[in-house]
Design a protein around this motif. Structure first.
Motif, PDB file in Angstrom:
ATOM      1  N   THR A  24      97.360 -15.478 118.411  1.00 55.83           N
ATOM      2  CA  THR A  24      98.513 -16.122 119.045  1.00 55.83           C
ATOM      3  C   THR A  24      99.794 -15.584 118.410  1.00 55.83           C
ATOM      4  N   ASP A  25      99.776 -15.540 117.112  1.00 56.90           N
ATOM      5  CA  ASP A  25     100.938 -15.064 116.363  1.00 56.90           C
ATOM      6  C   ASP A  25     101.204 -13.583 116.631  1.00 56.90           C
ATOM      7  N   LYS A  26     100.133 -12.811 116.670  1.00 54.72           N
ATOM      8  CA  LYS A  26     100.244 -11.367 116.901  1.00 54.72           C
ATOM      9  C   LYS A  26     100.839 -11.084 118.285  1.00 54.72           C
ATOM     10  N   MET A  27     100.356 -11.795 119.280  1.00 49.25           N
ATOM     11  CA  MET A  27     100.853 -11.564 120.646  1.00 49.25           C
ATOM     12  C   MET A  27     102.319 -11.930 120.742  1.00 49.25           C
ATOM     13  N   GLU A  28     102.673 -13.013 120.081  1.00 48.59           N
ATOM     14  CA  GLU A  28     104.077 -13.415 120.099  1.00 48.59           C
ATOM     15  C   GLU A  28     104.946 -12.315 119.492  1.00 48.59           C
ATOM     16  N   LYS A  29     104.507 -11.767 118.368  1.00 50.64           N
ATOM     17  CA  LYS A  29     105.306 -10.722 117.699  1.00 50.64           C
ATOM     18  C   LYS A  29     105.440  -9.485 118.584  1.00 50.64           C
ATOM     19  N   LEU A  30     104.318  -9.078 119.189  1.00 48.97           N
ATOM     20  CA  LEU A  30     104.366  -7.876 120.028  1.00 48.97           C
ATOM     21  C   LEU A  30     105.244  -8.108 121.252  1.00 48.97           C
ATOM     22  N   ALA A  31     105.199  -9.310 121.800  1.00 50.88           N
ATOM     23  CA  ALA A  31     106.046  -9.620 122.953  1.00 50.88           C
ATOM     24  C   ALA A  31     107.515  -9.610 122.554  1.00 50.88           C
ATOM     25  N   TRP A  32     107.812 -10.146 121.387  1.00 51.34           N
ATOM     26  CA  TRP A  32     109.200 -10.138 120.908  1.00 51.34           C
ATOM     27  C   TRP A  32     109.749  -8.720 120.770  1.00 51.34           C
ATOM     28  N   ASN A  33     108.905  -7.784 120.357  1.00 52.13           N
ATOM     29  CA  ASN A  33     109.378  -6.396 120.256  1.00 52.13           C
ATOM     30  C   ASN A  33     109.904  -5.905 121.596  1.00 52.13           C
ATOM     31  N   TYR A  34     109.136  -6.191 122.664  1.00 51.10           N
ATOM     32  CA  TYR A  34     109.579  -5.797 124.003  1.00 51.10           C
ATOM     33  C   TYR A  34     110.881  -6.512 124.388  1.00 51.10           C
ATOM     34  N   ILE A  35     110.930  -7.814 124.097  1.00 50.68           N
ATOM     35  CA  ILE A  35     112.111  -8.587 124.503  1.00 50.68           C
ATOM     36  C   ILE A  35     113.360  -8.043 123.815  1.00 50.68           C
ATOM     37  N   GLU A  36     113.234  -7.717 122.539  1.00 51.83           N
ATOM     38  CA  GLU A  36     114.406  -7.171 121.832  1.00 51.83           C
ATOM     39  C   GLU A  36     114.811  -5.820 122.412  1.00 51.83           C
TER      40      GLU A  36
END
Lengths: 142, 564
Positions: free
Chosen positions: B413-425
């Protein structure tokens, strides 16, 4: 040098499902064919016009709309109307096509119908075999 | 966890690796060099408390109904009320679909969901040459309010909620629904349902494209503005990752692009001056559930946590209800195989379980025959029964978020959130700080399309080369003859529908239609809200094609650049 096989990958009608068409186009290009992709929402007239103008060996029509029994024959009719030669051009259909319709499309002169899950390798082999075969005037076996 | 304990654990782990695992590995090895999720996230052999030591239970997970809602938006979740079993359906004429809906309601379905045919989805009338062969094929044909009157005959709008998968003409369809409510005497504030109304994902993936991106967002914002005043219980948008995934994205891309789109819509609403705490409860989401079980569950949990933080911390929403990410899930159509179609029941079951374990608010389960055609009645029944078996026999819904605390699920869950944040930034940077501009820029530059196409091609390459197994397709194949019944849409539908349209056009008050369309044109030209004029046009039986025609004249049309 022998001319590369030219393939038109076409999306006809209103459906926007282009994943299959684009993946197939990319793989055919990687296999050494010359590939032209029409983009989305083309009318049968536009697809036929592109096929004739680009002088392609293969037209691959992708549909996920259930409208294949209307749109595919239309494309074929316009190809002839615009001076294309269906006895030499290989016509393929890809997408969601029920089994009964696959038979009917073949009776109309479609060379091959490829449903979801078909290995692209099989499409590539089919094109390599069928294009010269059809140019020699042989009937389809499949 | 305390540092001392973590250190101890690390030592224990090392001991296990050396004394227990290593000799076993020497003898037997493992099935693969590397294991990955569908998104390509590397999956370790095992997870233990050291993998989740950085996660704080109260800060990052907390109890259901409490910020950041990782465990669910409601305090009782499915112990209170099960998810809504909402099967997407529609075909042929309004009469055909009305009959199918009544059957589904009788079978225990608890909400309706409308599939429209391609002409309706694209804002084209059934009598247009462009509609030939497509009328009533993949959904129900709707041209005028008359079709809606038949569609909802005997279905009380104050008791049933209806979801509409409709995008460019979303304003027209919402107006028709409101008009039916008015006819049935149901107060507008009681109307419940959802319009998909998410054009951004159309540009990324689904390709139901009519107007250019900016006017598309303008009309969506009009719907928000009108909707918060007039239909406060109606979901005004369903921000969708589903189609992004179907087009071939990874789970991480689906998560990231959907949240990014959501942020773009919120920013558009804020620019318009809409009170975010009034709008937010009327936003909903729509995700895909694919085969990689834990990755999907992690995606849903991560989405909820991300949205809560974004709404509260970035956009300053005050009402806790504004922080909730409520979502619909559909199992992955793209995972269904034409080969050995009964296997699809198993795939759908796994995906549906992931959606439920992920805390979905409503669910559509696909039918096993959908790689061949629209589903038959029998196949739809099995799909609905799958949900009912999960609900009533499996025990899964009886405790809330049962996978919380799993080292793997929390880590993922944490990993997916981090990877998604990279795209959002990355997207925010493209928009120089604005998510709305960033998403529009990404559409203009083909960023989203290229990202998704690349993932789709990689997936296919893995299948072709046998690195990814699809049972019945590239492994365990058989020679088979299809013997499932296939639903065929009556070829008469098109003729009947055109006939009805002609009759309506002959009977309606042409002056009133002209007047309403002129009002719409002037509203669009003067940058006013188009909803009131569209509602008026619908009520005097202007066609969907006529209404969309005015918008096309004012805003122009869009053709997607060709990118393979």
């Amino acid at each position: 040098m022998e001319r590369k096989i030219r393939v038109l990958v076409a999306k006809v009608g209103l459906d926007g499902h282009d994943r299959g068409a684009k993946v197939v186009a990319r793989f055919l290009r990687d296999a050494g064919f010359e590939v032209i992709y029409t983009g989305l929402h083309r009318t049968p007239e536009e697809v036929a016009m592109a096929a004739v103008q680009e002088d392609v060996d293969v037209v691959g029509i992708s549909l996920h709309s259930g409208a294949h029994m209307t749109l595919v024959p239309k494309v074929m009719r316009y190809i002839e109307e615009y001076g294309g030669d269906l006895s030499e051009m290989v016509i393929l259909v890809g997408g969601i096509v029920p089994e009964d319709d696959i038979q009917k499309l073949k009776e109309m002169g479609v060379d091959g119908v490829f449903i979801p899950g078909t290995p692209i390798e099989r499409i590539i082999d089919f094109i390599r075999k069928r294009v010269p075969e059809k140019k020699r005037g042989e009937k389809a076996k499949a | 966890m305390e540092n001392r304990k973590i250190e101890e654990m690390k030592k224990e782990r090392e001991k296990w690796e050396n004394s227990c695992l290593a000799p076993y590995m020497d003898r037997f090895g493992e099935r693969d060099e590397m294991f990955e999720t569908l998104s390509g996230i590397k999956v370790n052999r095992i997870y233990d408390p050291t993998d989740t030591a950085h996660i704080d239970y109260i800060r990052d997970i907390n109890y259901p109904g409490q910020y950041p809602y990782t465990r669910g938006v409601y305090p009782t979740m499915y112990r209170g009320r099960l998810w809504t079993m909402r099967q997407f359906s529609g075909f042929g004429t309004a009469e055909d679909t009305n009959a199918r809906w009544k059957l589904l309601l009788k079978e225990g379905q608890t909400g309706l969901s409308t599939a429209f045919d391609f002409p309706t989805l694209m804002g084209i009338d059934s009598d247009s040459p462009l509609a030939d062969g497509e009328v009533g094929k993949v959904g129900v044909a709707v041209d005028t309010l008359k079709d809606f009157e038949i569609l909802f005959d005997g279905i009380p709008l104050d008791r049933v909620s209806t979801s509409f998968t409709i995008n460019p003409p979303a304003a027209v369809i919402l107006a028709m629904y409101v008009a039916i409510g008015d006819m049935q005497g149901v107060p507008r504030e009681q109307l419940r349902g959802t319009i998909q109304n998410d054009m951004l994902k159309e540009f990324h993936a689904q390709n139901t494209l009519v107007l250019p991106p900016e006017p598309s967002v303008k009309i969506i914002t009009d719907i928000f503005e009108w909707g918060v005043e007039n239909v406060p219980k109606f979901n005004l948008i369903s921000i969708s990752g589903y189609h992004i995934r179907e087009a071939g994205s990874t789970a991480v891309q689906e998560l990231a692009f959907t949240i990014a789109d959501g942020m773009a819509y919120v920013e558009a609403a804020i620019e318009r001056g809409i009170d975010i705490d009034r709008l937010a409860p009327q936003l909903s989401f729509f995700f895909n559930s694919h085969n990689n079980f834990f990755e999907e569950i992690a995606k849903f949990r991560a989405a909820r946590r991300m949205w809560a933080r974004i709404m509260r911390e970035e956009y300053g929403a005050k009402d806790p209800r504004s922080w909730w990410l409520k979502f619909h899930t559909q199992t992955a159509g793209c995972s269904l195989t034409a080969q050995q179609p009964l296997n699809n029941i198993v795939r759908t079951t796994i995906q549906a379980m992931a959606a439920v374990l992920g805390g979905t608010q409503s669910l559509h389960t696909n039918s096993f025959d959908e790689a061949w055609a629209l589903p038959s009645e029998e196949a739809v029944r099995v799909a609905l029964r799958t949900q009912q078996i999960i609900a009533f026999e499996s025990g899964i819904p009886d405790t809330i978020d049962p996978l919380a605390g799993s080292y793997y699920v929390e880590w993922l869950t944490d990993k997916m959130e981090k990877l998604a944040w990279n795209y959002i930034e990355q997207i925010r940077k493209m928009g120089e700080g604005s998510m709305l501009r960033g998403v529009l820029k990404g559409i203009e530059d083909g960023f989203f399309v290229k990202e998704i196409s690349r993932a789709a091609a990689e997936y296919q390459r893995d299948v072709e080369e046998g690195r990814r197994t699809i049972v019945g397709v590239n492994r365990y194949t058989i020679e088979e003859k299809l013997n499932i019944p296939i639903l065929k849409v009556d070829e008469e539908v098109q003729r009947k529908q055109i006939e009805r349209l002609r009759r309506i056009k002959a009977e309606r008050d042409d002056e009133a239609v002209k007047e309403a369309l002129n009002w719409l044109r002037s509203a669009a030209e003067n940058d006013e809200n188009v909803m009131p004029a569209i509602l008026q046009a619908v009520k005097v039986y202007a066609t969907e094609g006529e209404i969309m025609g005015v918008l096309k004249e004012v805003y122009g049309t869009y053709r997607k650049p060709v990118i393979i």
